[in-house]
Motif scaffolding. Sequence first.
Motif, PDB file in Angstrom:
ATOM      1  N   SER A  54       0.434   7.324  -0.526  1.00 35.20           N
ATOM      2  CA  SER A  54       0.539   8.806  -0.858  1.00 35.20           C
ATOM      3  C   SER A  54      -0.132   9.311  -1.715  1.00 35.20           C
ATOM      4  O   SER A  54      -0.331  10.203  -2.126  1.00 35.20           O
ATOM      5  CB  SER A  54       1.895   8.038  -1.855  1.00 35.20           C
ATOM      6  N   LYS A  55      -0.885   8.749  -2.804  1.00 34.57           N
ATOM      7  CA  LYS A  55      -2.128   8.884  -3.568  1.00 34.57           C
ATOM      8  C   LYS A  55      -2.750   9.417  -2.477  1.00 34.57           C
ATOM      9  O   LYS A  55      -3.051  10.530  -2.146  1.00 34.57           O
ATOM     10  CB  LYS A  55      -2.349   7.519  -4.911  1.00 34.57           C
ATOM     11  N   LEU A  56      -3.909   8.835  -2.324  1.00 32.27           N
ATOM     12  CA  LEU A  56      -4.620   9.343  -0.819  1.00 32.27           C
ATOM     13  C   LEU A  56      -3.664  10.126   0.359  1.00 32.27           C
ATOM     14  O   LEU A  56      -5.238  11.201   0.993  1.00 32.27           O
ATOM     15  CB  LEU A  56      -4.707   7.792  -0.109  1.00 32.27           C
ATOM     16  N   ALA A  57      -2.548  10.434  -0.201  1.00 32.93           N
ATOM     17  CA  ALA A  57      -2.496  11.074   0.804  1.00 32.93           C
ATOM     18  C   ALA A  57      -2.987  12.690   0.694  1.00 32.93           C
ATOM     19  O   ALA A  57      -3.112  13.770   1.585  1.00 32.93           O
ATOM     20  CB  ALA A  57      -1.782  11.270   0.745  1.00 32.93           C
ATOM     21  N   ILE A  58      -2.806  12.985  -0.536  1.00 29.78           N
ATOM     22  CA  ILE A  58      -2.835  14.131  -1.411  1.00 29.78           C
ATOM     23  C   ILE A  58      -4.274  14.483  -1.482  1.00 29.78           C
ATOM     24  O   ILE A  58      -4.862  15.183  -1.442  1.00 29.78           O
ATOM     25  CB  ILE A  58      -1.502  14.604  -2.425  1.00 29.78           C
ATOM     26  N   ASP A  86       1.000  -1.144   0.006  1.00 28.13           N
ATOM     27  CA  ASP A  86      -0.294   0.119   0.432  1.00 28.13           C
ATOM     28  C   ASP A  86       1.132   0.886  -0.070  1.00 28.13           C
ATOM     29  O   ASP A  86       0.270   2.253   0.108  1.00 28.13           O
ATOM     30  CB  ASP A  86      -1.014  -0.111   1.690  1.00 28.13           C
ATOM     31  N   THR A  87       2.177   0.694   0.112  1.00 27.09           N
ATOM     32  CA  THR A  87       3.096   2.282  -0.359  1.00 27.09           C
ATOM     33  C   THR A  87       2.801   3.435  -0.718  1.00 27.09           C
ATOM     34  O   THR A  87       2.286   4.744  -0.677  1.00 27.09           O
ATOM     35  CB  THR A  87       4.445   1.886   0.153  1.00 27.09           C
ATOM     36  N   VAL A  88       2.467   3.207  -2.582  1.00 24.08           N
ATOM     37  CA  VAL A  88       2.321   4.304  -2.743  1.00 24.08           C
ATOM     38  C   VAL A  88       1.434   4.471  -3.239  1.00 24.08           C
ATOM     39  O   VAL A  88       0.161   5.665  -3.293  1.00 24.08           O
ATOM     40  CB  VAL A  88       2.995   3.659  -4.457  1.00 24.08           C
ATOM     41  N   ASN A  89      -0.219   3.963  -2.615  1.00 20.36           N
ATOM     42  CA  ASN A  89      -1.004   3.948  -3.194  1.00 20.36           C
ATOM     43  C   ASN A  89      -1.815   4.957  -1.965  1.00 20.36           C
ATOM     44  O   ASN A  89      -2.217   6.082  -1.566  1.00 20.36           O
ATOM     45  CB  ASN A  89      -1.970   2.847  -2.358  1.00 20.36           C
ATOM     46  N   SER A 147      -8.144   4.417   7.475  1.00 22.42           N
ATOM     47  CA  SER A 147      -8.383   3.385   8.206  1.00 22.42           C
ATOM     48  C   SER A 147      -7.193   1.883   7.852  1.00 22.42           C
ATOM     49  O   SER A 147      -7.155   1.127   7.290  1.00 22.42           O
ATOM     50  CB  SER A 147      -9.951   3.051   6.601  1.00 22.42           C
ATOM     51  N   LEU A 148      -6.521   2.642   6.448  1.00 23.67           N
ATOM     52  CA  LEU A 148      -5.920   1.806   5.893  1.00 23.67           C
ATOM     53  C   LEU A 148      -4.404   2.031   7.264  1.00 23.67           C
ATOM     54  O   LEU A 148      -2.960   0.849   6.962  1.00 23.67           O
ATOM     55  CB  LEU A 148      -5.021   1.968   4.257  1.00 23.67           C
ATOM     56  N   GLN A 149      -4.191   2.497   7.959  1.00 24.74           N
ATOM     57  CA  GLN A 149      -3.563   2.793   8.554  1.00 24.74           C
ATOM     58  C   GLN A 149      -3.590   2.074  10.136  1.00 24.74           C
ATOM     59  O   GLN A 149      -4.251   2.772  10.793  1.00 24.74           O
ATOM     60  CB  GLN A 149      -2.281   3.870   9.054  1.00 24.74           C
ATOM     61  N   GLY A 150      -2.420   1.146  10.462  1.00 24.29           N
ATOM     62  CA  GLY A 150      -2.850   0.559  11.890  1.00 24.29           C
ATOM     63  C   GLY A 150      -2.309   1.716  12.791  1.00 24.29           C
ATOM     64  O   GLY A 150      -3.023   2.157  14.322  1.00 24.29           O
TER      65      GLY A 150
END
Length: 319
Positions: free
Chosen positions: A243-247, A238-241, A279-282
């Motif tokens: 980054s995308k969701l952050a912006i 999910d690393t790149v995803n 929601s993707l981050q613990g």
Amino acid sequence: MSTQIAFRSVKEIPPIDYYTSGRRTCAGCGPAIGYRLISKAAGPNTIFIGPTGCMYVANAHQFLTSPYAVPWHHTQLGGGGGAAIGVASALRTLMLKGKRKVEDVNVIVMGGDGAMADIGLSGLSMGLSYDYQRVLYVIYDNEAYMNTGVQASSTTPWGATTTFTPAGKVKPLGNTRYKKNMALVAAAHPKVKYVATATLWPPLDLMNKVHKALNSGGPSLIHVLLPCPKGWFTSPADTVNLSKLAIETGMWVLWEQSEGHFKLNYRPKPRKHVREYVSLQGRFSHLKDEDIEKLDKMIEEEWAFWEESAKVGRLIVPY
């Protein structure tokens, strides 16, 4: 008088790598992907300086191996600013004395939260006050001290749990401090020619900002958000995803300032709710619905300042 920035726009990611095999980073390591893109953009005539941190511990020369195909040297945690000025000064002196051919050599410091935002902040500030060209400071921001056990830093976001700010009965939110905006700090330095923010998505945005920074005619800084699966408790896939969701959620704002002129690089329309990001981050799993709504409202309010800055073409501090 302002000067026009000349840079070679990157249209596609070049195949050659200057950050190669031989590293021991975690699967899905955001800073490692960032290092790869930044080194591709900078090219072979580059010297990297690596203060102590994740990218030193996982990349240092172990068993006579190194992932760097360009010169790289380690400096102490707070020494990135001084080391960059020392290297740039030495290169200039050798060229002036005819002991080295006159050429453009990039000096890039890749420092994490501690090396730039906290322990190394004074050295960074000093370095930004010099007028050396082709000196670029890159903050690889994984939002905590990851290689020493995921401790909170001044760039840890509000609501995140870390080993120093654990969510529990005493502090249900975890970290209650607000994230320091290092790009704004850098922009306050009068000698700085170029300041920008970036992340892994879109990759060409990051690479073109490296080109702009190195060709700006003076010291520059790029603050790069780089997800950390270990410290964010996320899937390496999910690393790149992220980054995308952050912006796309407005949690991370892509902007640049060149010669004092501010520009927004991306406007999320419509902006996604921050729930899709956290929601993707613990590290945010303890947050209640009302906490997430509060975070989303904070983002919405801050964006009004970014839009106003874009409207007038100069930074208006959103605090």
